[in-house]
Every structure is written in C-alpha cells, then in structure tokens.
Scaffold this motif. Structure first.
Motif, PDB file in Angstrom:
ATOM      1  N   LYS A  92       0.930  -1.233   0.027  1.00 21.83           N
ATOM      2  CA  LYS A  92       0.063   0.076   0.019  1.00 21.83           C
ATOM      3  C   LYS A  92       0.887   1.297   0.043  1.00 21.83           C
ATOM      4  CE  LYS A  92      -3.672  -0.603   0.020  1.00 21.83           C
ATOM      5  NZ  LYS A  92      -4.683  -0.861  -1.143  1.00 21.83           N
ATOM      6  N   GLY A  93       2.211   1.016   0.240  1.00 21.03           N
ATOM      7  CA  GLY A  93       2.941   2.335   0.042  1.00 21.03           C
ATOM      8  C   GLY A  93       4.230   2.139   0.894  1.00 21.03           C
ATOM      9  N   ILE A  94       5.181   2.919   0.748  1.00 20.32           N
ATOM     10  CA  ILE A  94       6.478   3.022   1.323  1.00 20.32           C
ATOM     11  C   ILE A  94       6.762   4.144   2.096  1.00 20.32           C
ATOM     12  CG2 ILE A  94       9.085   2.451   1.084  1.00 20.32           C
ATOM     13  CD1 ILE A  94       8.405   1.038  -1.506  1.00 20.32           C
ATOM     14  N   ASP A  95       7.142   4.170   3.530  1.00 18.08           N
ATOM     15  CA  ASP A  95       7.248   5.213   4.354  1.00 18.08           C
ATOM     16  C   ASP A  95       9.036   5.313   4.687  1.00 18.08           C
ATOM     17  OD1 ASP A  95       4.750   6.043   4.364  1.00 18.08           O
ATOM     18  OD2 ASP A  95       4.490   5.231   6.316  1.00 18.08           O
ATOM     19  N   TYR A  96       9.461   6.228   4.671  1.00 15.36           N
ATOM     20  CA  TYR A  96      10.853   6.510   5.165  1.00 15.36           C
ATOM     21  C   TYR A  96      10.762   7.263   6.470  1.00 15.36           C
ATOM     22  CZ  TYR A  96      11.432   5.409   0.400  1.00 15.36           C
ATOM     23  OH  TYR A  96      11.424   4.495  -0.937  1.00 15.36           O
ATOM     24  N   ARG A  97      11.011   6.691   7.575  1.00 14.52           N
ATOM     25  CA  ARG A  97      11.017   7.282   8.802  1.00 14.52           C
ATOM     26  C   ARG A  97      12.142   7.318   9.549  1.00 14.52           C
ATOM     27  NH1 ARG A  97       6.236   3.238  10.994  1.00 14.52           N
ATOM     28  NH2 ARG A  97       4.803   3.733   9.311  1.00 14.52           N
ATOM     29  N   LYS A  98      12.950   8.372   9.455  1.00 16.18           N
ATOM     30  CA  LYS A  98      14.162   8.792  10.158  1.00 16.18           C
ATOM     31  C   LYS A  98      15.259   7.785   9.406  1.00 16.18           C
ATOM     32  CE  LYS A  98      12.615  10.430  14.412  1.00 16.18           C
ATOM     33  NZ  LYS A  98      12.702  10.348  15.985  1.00 16.18           N
ATOM     34  N   SER A  99      15.639   6.716   9.919  1.00 22.83           N
ATOM     35  CA  SER A  99      16.475   5.947   9.555  1.00 22.83           C
ATOM     36  C   SER A  99      16.041   4.358   9.268  1.00 22.83           C
ATOM     37  CB  SER A  99      17.870   5.580  10.064  1.00 22.83           C
ATOM     38  OG  SER A  99      17.302   5.139  11.623  1.00 22.83           O
ATOM     39  N   GLU A 100      14.871   4.254   8.868  1.00 23.96           N
ATOM     40  CA  GLU A 100      13.924   2.956   8.659  1.00 23.96           C
ATOM     41  C   GLU A 100      13.260   3.311   7.473  1.00 23.96           C
ATOM     42  OE1 GLU A 100      13.201   1.450  13.163  1.00 23.96           O
ATOM     43  OE2 GLU A 100      11.670   2.559  12.108  1.00 23.96           O
ATOM     44  N   VAL A 101      13.208   2.032   6.874  1.00 26.46           N
ATOM     45  CA  VAL A 101      12.197   1.972   5.685  1.00 26.46           C
ATOM     46  C   VAL A 101      10.959   1.139   5.947  1.00 26.46           C
ATOM     47  CG1 VAL A 101      12.016   1.032   3.121  1.00 26.46           C
ATOM     48  CG2 VAL A 101      14.264   2.380   4.014  1.00 26.46           C
ATOM     49  N   VAL A 102       9.896   1.509   5.570  1.00 28.82           N
ATOM     50  CA  VAL A 102       8.903   0.884   6.324  1.00 28.82           C
ATOM     51  C   VAL A 102       8.057   0.519   5.184  1.00 28.82           C
ATOM     52  CG1 VAL A 102       6.749   0.778   7.563  1.00 28.82           C
ATOM     53  CG2 VAL A 102       8.932   1.968   8.486  1.00 28.82           C
ATOM     54  N   LEU A 103       7.703  -0.747   4.834  1.00 28.88           N
ATOM     55  CA  LEU A 103       6.639  -1.231   4.029  1.00 28.88           C
ATOM     56  C   LEU A 103       5.034  -1.152   4.265  1.00 28.88           C
ATOM     57  CD1 LEU A 103       8.794  -3.982   1.661  1.00 28.88           C
ATOM     58  CD2 LEU A 103       8.966  -1.384   1.670  1.00 28.88           C
ATOM     59  N   LYS A 104       4.119  -0.703   3.856  1.00 28.81           N
ATOM     60  CA  LYS A 104       2.846  -0.702   4.338  1.00 28.81           C
ATOM     61  C   LYS A 104       2.201  -1.690   3.674  1.00 28.81           C
ATOM     62  CE  LYS A 104       0.961   3.286   5.602  1.00 28.81           C
ATOM     63  NZ  LYS A 104       1.335   3.243   7.154  1.00 28.81           N
TER      64      LYS A 104
END
Length: 237
Positions: A107-119
């Motif tokens: 559903k999307g890709i977030d970039y949170r500080k030093s982390e890559v998060v796949l939704k």
C-alpha cells in the motif's frame, strides 16, 4: 544435509498478536494491515522501484511454532482436520525448515528517520514475524491459469454471520477512531471464516472465545454453528 545461515532483513508489525485467529492464507482478510520495518542496514536504495508494484512476495519464518519441530504428515483444516497428507502437500507451519511465503498488497513505502517501512494489507502474518526476503509479484508468471489445486480448489467459504452486541458496537466504533481504520470490517472478515480448530466446528457449547487483535482483546461466542455474536473489545493490558 547442507546447512545455511540467514539473517532477517526486517520484522513485521501486525494487528495479529497471537497465532489463534490469523487467517490460514493471505488476502482472505483484506482489511488486515501490517508493516514490514526493514533493518537499518537497508536504506532507501534497497526498495527503489518497488513502489510501482501492487503486490509483493514475503519470505518469512514461522517463529511462533519453530520450537515445536516438524511433522511428516499433517491434518489440513480444509480436510476437516481428520485426514492426513504429507507435509509437502500442505501449507502447515510444522515444516522441516520453518519457512513461510505470502503474497500481500503493498500500500505504500514510508521513510521514517533511518528506517524503511513497507505498508501492507491482506497479511496473514503474526506480529514480530522475522522476514527473510521481499520480491515483487509478477502476474504474468505468478498467476497461472488452468491449474489443479488438489484438495483446496476454491477459496474457503464464509461460514458465519457476524453480529455485534450493543456494547461491542460502541467499543468497535471507539477502536476504529483510535486506530484510524475500519475495525468492524476487520473483525467481520476474521470471524466469518470461523477461526476455531476444525475439530470444534459443528459443535455447540456456551464457551466464549477470545483473541488479541490490534491493541485490544476481542471476545465472541457462537449462538449457533453459523452465527457469531461479538461480545466486547477490551483494551489489552
């Protein structure tokens, strides 16, 4: 036998906090949300281009059942839990190597500080699941027509009508507002598949069932074999 060492690339955070209640295949509960948080060693470059794919394959570890070992023959729920087949003719968690494979919606890709998060959506993955690999889903090779699926030819039938008590209606609405998602739909999609073990289905009792979901404990009961009443949602402590 050869031995291989693997390192997890990330970890799943999921609405499913325990094994009981998790759908037995991905995409049966389309409203189930999850995230794959990649280890900090994987920067934005590692997922560049992945956002153009609607679905991905996830290779993971059955960490909750790993310690129980494997069985050469298992009882698939689709056969009523009474007939045995070889473990390699099933998707049982009790495998020689505790490896799982699911295709889920990206559903999307977030970039949170030093982390890559796949939704993710439509997951059948327990919270805390270690992930070994991610690959894009390619319909032209991964969706094969005219196949034979053995004893699981069709999608599982919806087994139960799900209704909510007055208390549960209020608590479900509050949970949806708190979590920012459709909790009523999530509960309906999970319970309508009847998460009870196969050997308990078809029997009547006054027993109440519960599972940990999101940040609450969900409690329900069966008023007959194909009707469920959601009793309450208790905030987990």
């Amino acid at each position: 036998m050869d031995t291989f060492n693997f390192t997890a690339i990330g970890t799943i955070t999921s609405c499913y906090k325990e094994k009981f209640g998790i759908p037995r295949q991905p995409n049966l509960v389309t409203s189930a949300q999850a995230e794959l948080i990649l280890n900090k060693s994987f920067a934005e470059e590692s997922v560049r281009g992945l956002e153009s794919f609607s679905h991905i394959w996830i290779s993971f570890i059955f960490h909750a059942t790993q310690a129980q070992g494997w069985k050469p023959m298992v009882r698939p729920p689709r056969l009523g839990g009474n007939k045995k087949v070889g473990v390699f003719a099933s998707r049982s968690t009790f495998r020689p190597n505790p490896l799982g494979l699911s295709v889920v919606a990206l559903k999307g890709i977030d970039y949170r500080k030093s982390e890559v998060v796949l939704k993710l959506a439509g997951c059948d993955l327990m919270d805390g699941t270690p992930v070994l690999d991610v690959k894009p889903y390619l319909p032209y090779v991964d969706a094969i027509s005219n196949t034979d699926a053995g004893f699981a030819q069709n999608s599982p039938e919806i087994k139960c009508i799900v209704e909510f008590s007055d208390t549960a209606k209020i608590e479900t609405r509050q949970a949806g507002e708190r979590l920012g998602q459709n909790i009523e739909l999530l509960i309906q999609q999970i319970l309508q598949l009847d998460p009870r073990p196969s050997y308990q289905q078809g029997s009547q009792s006054e027993r109440e069932y519960a599972m940990k979901l999101c940040d609450f404990d969900l409690k329900w009961k069966y008023v007959d074999d194909n009707k469920i009443i959601v009793l309450a949602l208790f905030l987990a402590t």
